[in-house]
Structures are given as C-alpha cells and as structure tokens.
Design a protein around this motif. Structure first.
Motif, mmCIF file in Angstrom:
data_model
loop_
_atom_site.group_PDB
_atom_site.id
_atom_site.type_symbol
_atom_site.label_atom_id
_atom_site.label_comp_id
_atom_site.label_asym_id
_atom_site.label_seq_id
_atom_site.Cartn_x
_atom_site.Cartn_y
_atom_site.Cartn_z
ATOM 1 N N PRO A 1 0.812 -1.223 0.000
ATOM 2 C CA PRO A 1 0.000 0.000 0.000
ATOM 3 C C PRO A 1 0.847 1.276 0.000
ATOM 4 O O PRO A 1 0.435 2.298 -0.565
ATOM 5 N N GLU A 2 2.036 1.240 0.615
ATOM 6 C CA GLU A 2 2.878 2.438 0.658
ATOM 7 C C GLU A 2 3.567 2.718 -0.680
ATOM 8 O O GLU A 2 3.951 3.858 -0.947
ATOM 9 N N TYR A 3 3.718 1.673 -1.511
ATOM 10 C CA TYR A 3 4.516 1.828 -2.735
ATOM 11 C C TYR A 3 3.581 2.209 -3.892
ATOM 12 O O TYR A 3 2.998 1.375 -4.568
ATOM 13 N N TYR A 4 3.459 3.513 -4.094
ATOM 14 C CA TYR A 4 2.510 4.064 -5.069
ATOM 15 C C TYR A 4 2.948 3.974 -6.535
ATOM 16 O O TYR A 4 2.090 3.991 -7.432
ATOM 17 N N PRO A 5 4.274 3.925 -6.885
ATOM 18 C CA PRO A 5 4.639 4.104 -8.299
ATOM 19 C C PRO A 5 3.995 3.118 -9.266
ATOM 20 O O PRO A 5 3.496 3.517 -10.326
ATOM 21 N N THR A 6 3.996 1.825 -8.929
ATOM 22 C CA THR A 6 3.514 0.833 -9.895
ATOM 23 C C THR A 6 2.030 1.010 -10.182
ATOM 24 O O THR A 6 1.607 1.109 -11.342
ATOM 25 N N ARG A 7 1.209 1.039 -9.140
ATOM 26 C CA ARG A 7 -0.238 1.130 -9.366
ATOM 27 C C ARG A 7 -0.627 2.478 -9.974
ATOM 28 O O ARG A 7 -1.569 2.570 -10.774
ATOM 29 N N PHE B 1 9.585 3.017 -21.763
ATOM 30 C CA PHE B 1 10.540 2.871 -20.660
ATOM 31 C C PHE B 1 9.796 3.193 -19.359
ATOM 32 O O PHE B 1 9.837 4.314 -18.858
ATOM 33 N N PRO B 2 9.088 2.210 -18.807
ATOM 34 C CA PRO B 2 8.207 2.474 -17.664
ATOM 35 C C PRO B 2 8.924 2.354 -16.328
ATOM 36 O O PRO B 2 10.120 2.064 -16.242
ATOM 37 N N PHE C 1 3.042 10.808 -9.934
ATOM 38 C CA PHE C 1 3.808 10.129 -10.983
ATOM 39 C C PHE C 1 3.455 10.766 -12.324
ATOM 40 O O PHE C 1 2.384 11.359 -12.487
ATOM 41 N N SER C 2 4.368 10.619 -13.279
ATOM 42 C CA SER C 2 4.138 11.206 -14.603
ATOM 43 C C SER C 2 4.555 10.234 -15.699
ATOM 44 O O SER C 2 5.469 9.428 -15.510
ATOM 45 N N VAL C 3 3.868 10.317 -16.828
ATOM 46 C CA VAL C 3 4.249 9.570 -18.030
ATOM 47 C C VAL C 3 4.386 10.602 -19.143
ATOM 48 O O VAL C 3 3.462 11.371 -19.399
ATOM 49 N N HIS C 4 5.559 10.612 -19.780
ATOM 50 C CA HIS C 4 5.885 11.633 -20.778
ATOM 51 C C HIS C 4 5.981 11.024 -22.169
ATOM 52 O O HIS C 4 6.516 9.934 -22.332
ATOM 53 N N CYS C 5 5.504 11.771 -23.140
ATOM 54 C CA CYS C 5 5.785 11.445 -24.541
ATOM 55 C C CYS C 5 6.806 12.457 -25.041
ATOM 56 O O CYS C 5 6.571 13.672 -25.020
ATOM 57 N N LEU C 6 7.967 11.928 -25.459
ATOM 58 C CA LEU C 6 9.058 12.744 -25.971
ATOM 59 C C LEU C 6 9.290 12.434 -27.436
ATOM 60 O O LEU C 6 9.177 11.278 -27.863
ATOM 61 N N VAL C 7 9.646 13.449 -28.233
ATOM 62 C CA VAL C 7 9.916 13.287 -29.650
ATOM 63 C C VAL C 7 11.406 13.469 -29.909
ATOM 64 O O VAL C 7 11.997 14.473 -29.475
ATOM 65 N N SER C 8 12.013 12.521 -30.597
ATOM 66 C CA SER C 8 13.449 12.578 -30.848
ATOM 67 C C SER C 8 13.770 13.596 -31.924
ATOM 68 O O SER C 8 13.131 13.630 -32.988
ATOM 69 N N ARG C 9 14.788 14.426 -31.656
ATOM 70 C CA ARG C 9 15.298 15.346 -32.668
ATOM 71 C C ARG C 9 16.529 14.766 -33.339
ATOM 72 O O ARG C 9 17.150 15.416 -34.170
ATOM 73 N N SER C 10 16.920 13.528 -32.956
ATOM 74 C CA SER C 10 18.172 12.936 -33.439
ATOM 75 C C SER C 10 18.118 12.731 -34.940
ATOM 76 O O SER C 10 17.128 12.230 -35.468
ATOM 77 N N GLU D 1 1.264 4.384 -12.045
ATOM 78 C CA GLU D 1 1.619 4.382 -13.464
ATOM 79 C C GLU D 1 0.636 3.545 -14.273
ATOM 80 O O GLU D 1 0.215 3.951 -15.370
ATOM 81 N N ILE D 2 0.240 2.387 -13.746
ATOM 82 C CA ILE D 2 -0.727 1.550 -14.459
ATOM 83 C C ILE D 2 -2.050 2.291 -14.617
ATOM 84 O O ILE D 2 -2.684 2.244 -15.687
ATOM 85 N N ALA D 3 -2.484 3.007 -13.576
ATOM 86 C CA ALA D 3 -3.735 3.767 -13.667
ATOM 87 C C ALA D 3 -3.637 4.850 -14.739
ATOM 88 O O ALA D 3 -4.602 5.085 -15.492
ATOM 89 N N ILE D 4 -2.489 5.514 -14.834
ATOM 90 C CA ILE D 4 -2.301 6.540 -15.870
ATOM 91 C C ILE D 4 -2.362 5.903 -17.255
ATOM 92 O O ILE D 4 -2.990 6.440 -18.189
ATOM 93 N N LEU D 5 -1.712 4.753 -17.427
ATOM 94 C CA LEU D 5 -1.728 4.068 -18.721
ATOM 95 C C LEU D 5 -3.151 3.661 -19.102
ATOM 96 O O LEU D 5 -3.558 3.796 -20.264
ATOM 97 N N ARG D 6 -3.903 3.164 -18.143
ATOM 98 C CA ARG D 6 -5.283 2.765 -18.441
ATOM 99 C C ARG D 6 -6.153 3.969 -18.776
ATOM 100 O O ARG D 6 -6.982 3.916 -19.683
ATOM 101 N N GLU D 7 -5.950 5.049 -18.028
ATOM 102 C CA GLU D 7 -6.776 6.241 -18.221
ATOM 103 C C GLU D 7 -6.488 6.930 -19.550
ATOM 104 O O GLU D 7 -7.399 7.426 -20.225
ATOM 105 N N SER D 8 -5.225 6.969 -19.947
ATOM 106 C CA SER D 8 -4.828 7.782 -21.105
ATOM 107 C C SER D 8 -4.191 6.964 -22.223
ATOM 108 O O SER D 8 -3.552 7.539 -23.114
ATOM 109 N N GLY D 9 -4.378 5.642 -22.201
ATOM 110 C CA GLY D 9 -3.749 4.790 -23.207
ATOM 111 C C GLY D 9 -4.102 5.166 -24.630
ATOM 112 O O GLY D 9 -3.249 5.130 -25.531
#
Length: 328
Positions: free
Chosen positions: A62-68, A166-167, A319-328, A70-78
């Motif tokens: 219950p104390e370890y929030y990152p995994t659940r 890269f989760p 927690f945050s999930v980012h979409c980044l675009v490569s300029r390479s 991040e999964i909630a963000i992926l489900r909400e905004s997939g």
C-alpha cells in the motif's frame, strides 16, 4: 476485437536476438564496491531469484505508489498515448518489466512489431512468449542486451514509425549524467521523430517518499538485506545480518531516495577471502532513485535530444508519463 488479441489469429513464433551481454561478475563487483572509501554496491545485484520475488511483493504494498499509479495513468490515457506514438509502430520496450503495463499499452497501441530488450535471457524468453500467445497477431523480436550500454536494433525496419516504452521510473536509478547519456542513445535508435513514452516519479513531500521505501511490513528492508544474504550464499560471505539494518531516506539536495545498509556496530567482515572493516554507523550505499519535477525532467530530455510533447499525471501528481519526440 483487435487482431492482436483475437484467439483465432495465427500465433507468430518469437524471434530471439542474443547479443550475449556480459553477465555481472558478482565477486569482482562486490569486492570493488566494498573496497571504496564510501562502500557502494550496484542495485542490479538485488535481483537474484529471491530479490526478484521480494521486488514483486514491494510493488503490491500500500505504501509503494509508483507501480499502481503508473498503471492507472496508462489505463486512463492509453488511447491518447497510442495516438501520439502512432498505430502500427515498431515498439521497443527497455527492460522486459511489468507484463501488466505492457499489456495495457499493447492493447491501446496495436503495434506492428514489439521488441522487448532485457539483459536476462530466461526472463526475456518467458515474457516474450507469453505476450506472443496473448497477442497472436503481433510480431515479437526479443533482444537480449544491456539497454544501459550501446546496442543496435537487430532488424532494419523503415516501414513502421519507431517508438519506445521505458516504464517504472527506471530512469531514476541512473545518475543524471548517465540518464542523459542513456536517453541520447535511445534518441539515436529511434531516429528523427521517433517517440519515447517514459514513466518518471515526481518530487513530492518527504513523508510520502520515505514511507514508500520504509513499508510497515518490512518487505523493502528484506529486499535490501537480501543483498547481504546473496553475498553470503554465493561468495562465502561472513555478513552477520543482525548487525546491519535497512535505511532509506530522501536526500533533498540530490533530489533522490537513497537506500543503505547500515552497520550497527564496529565490525570486520570477510568476503571471498578479503576482509573489510566497518565503523559503527558506516553504510553500504545500495540504491538511488532520483525524483524529478516535470520541468526538471523536460530540461534533461532536451539536453539528450528530445522535445517534450505531452505529459500525463495522476490527480495527486505523484507520478508522470511523458511522450518525448526525438530530434536525433
């Protein structure tokens, strides 16, 4: 029903590409780390069979929030994430980690090719075969490599847009200079306009952070202490684990959680024929987990050759999930 998850679809066999990454030399790494003026061991040494089980248990605490979170963000905004990454993409996953996270993304994205990259051959084969069975229309190219070192994709594919996943805020386990170098390599692999979807743990109040690494059930302490048990088992070590205790705290100056094993008394410990002295209160530094503000992570991404495109967070801004675009 998506053809990827249609049980009547043909299951493609996975293609396995083994770059034969050098296995960790436990003896050399432990002796070198314990001989340093400030003793330090790599967190990759946590993950023997017992350590991997304990980490899975940590993710359920219950104390370890990152995994659940991040999964909630992926489900909400997939669906939004899939739109950013592009349908029918070649999707590279750095580290064949939580099957639940990648399943959520695969359902939303429906890539043409899935390419997990992991240093553990056995774990990689198992997870890749399971996903190929779950998504029978998916081409799976499993790559056994150390993603923290330079590597090239094993197939030339100019037909599909490239994307990477890269989760887990694994980027936080790298010192910022090393994180920048890793992101530069990812940008080069993706090429111009390739997109990276990356999970990043956010800076928050000290109490919330420290509670996540000092759970009431003591699972994280057991995970940390298992490193000494592993050394005892595999290197004929002489650690008396009753003379050490788990310590985890937020270093605000470095914006990171630090995990240590603290010696509760002055003592001598023998490992693989070498003897190491510990003062009372001296520690073995075992892990760092850097936390970022959104602006701070965007600055890091830009230095590495990416342009931030969109970010998703949970309502509490944990927690945050980012979409980044490569300029390479």
């Amino acid at each position: 029903m998506s053809p990827l998850s249609d049980p009547s679809a043909v299951v493609n066999p996975i293609a396995f590409h083994d770059y034969h990454p050098a296995p960790a030399d436990l003896r050399a790494e432990v002796l070198e780390g314990l001989a340093k003026p400030r003793k330090r061991l790599s967190p990759k040494l946590f993950y023997d069979a017992e350590g991997s089980k304990l980490f899975d248990a940590i993710c359920e605490l219950p104390e370890y929030y990152p995994t659940r979170t991040e999964i909630a963000i992926l489900r909400e905004s997939g669906a939004e994430m899939a739109k950013r990454l592009g349908r029918e993409a070649l999707l590279v996953e750095l580290g064949s980690g939580s099957s639940l996270k990648i399943r959520v993304l695969l359902e939303a994205l429906r890539p043409a090719v899935y390419m997990p990259v992991d240093i553990s051959s056995a774990h990689l084969r198992e997870s890749a075969q399971a996903l190929a069975a779950t998504f029978p229309g998916l081409q799976v190219h499993a790559v056994c490599a150390d993603y923290s070192a330079p590597f090239a994709l094993p197939v030339e594919d100019h037909e599909h847009p490239r994307a990477a996943f890269f989760p887990g805020s694994s980027i936080g386990n790298f010192e910022p200079v090393d994180a920048e170098q890793l992101l530069r390599r990812v940008a080069a692999i993706l090429g111009p306009d390739g997109r990276l979807l990356i999970g990043v743990d956010l800076i928050k109040e000290r109490e919330r952070l420290e509670r996540a690494y000092n759970d009431a059930a003591g699972v994280t302490a057991a995970f940390n202490m298992n490193l000494l048990h592993r050394i005892n088992r595999e290197l004929d070590g002489g650690f008396d684990t009753t003379r050490f205790r788990h310590e985890a705290f937020f270093n605000a100056e470095q914006s990171r959680i630090e995990m240590h094993l603290l010696s509760t008394c002055e003592q001598q410990v023998e490992v693989a024929g070498a003897r190491f002295a510990f003062e009372e209160g001296e520690t073995i530094h075992t892990e760092c987990s850097h936390k970022y503000s959104i602006d701070g992570f965007h600055a890091l991404a830009r230095r590495a050759g990416f342009e931030p495109e969109q970010v998703w967070t949970d309502p509490e801004q944990l927690f945050s999930v980012h979409c980044l675009v490569s300029r390479s």
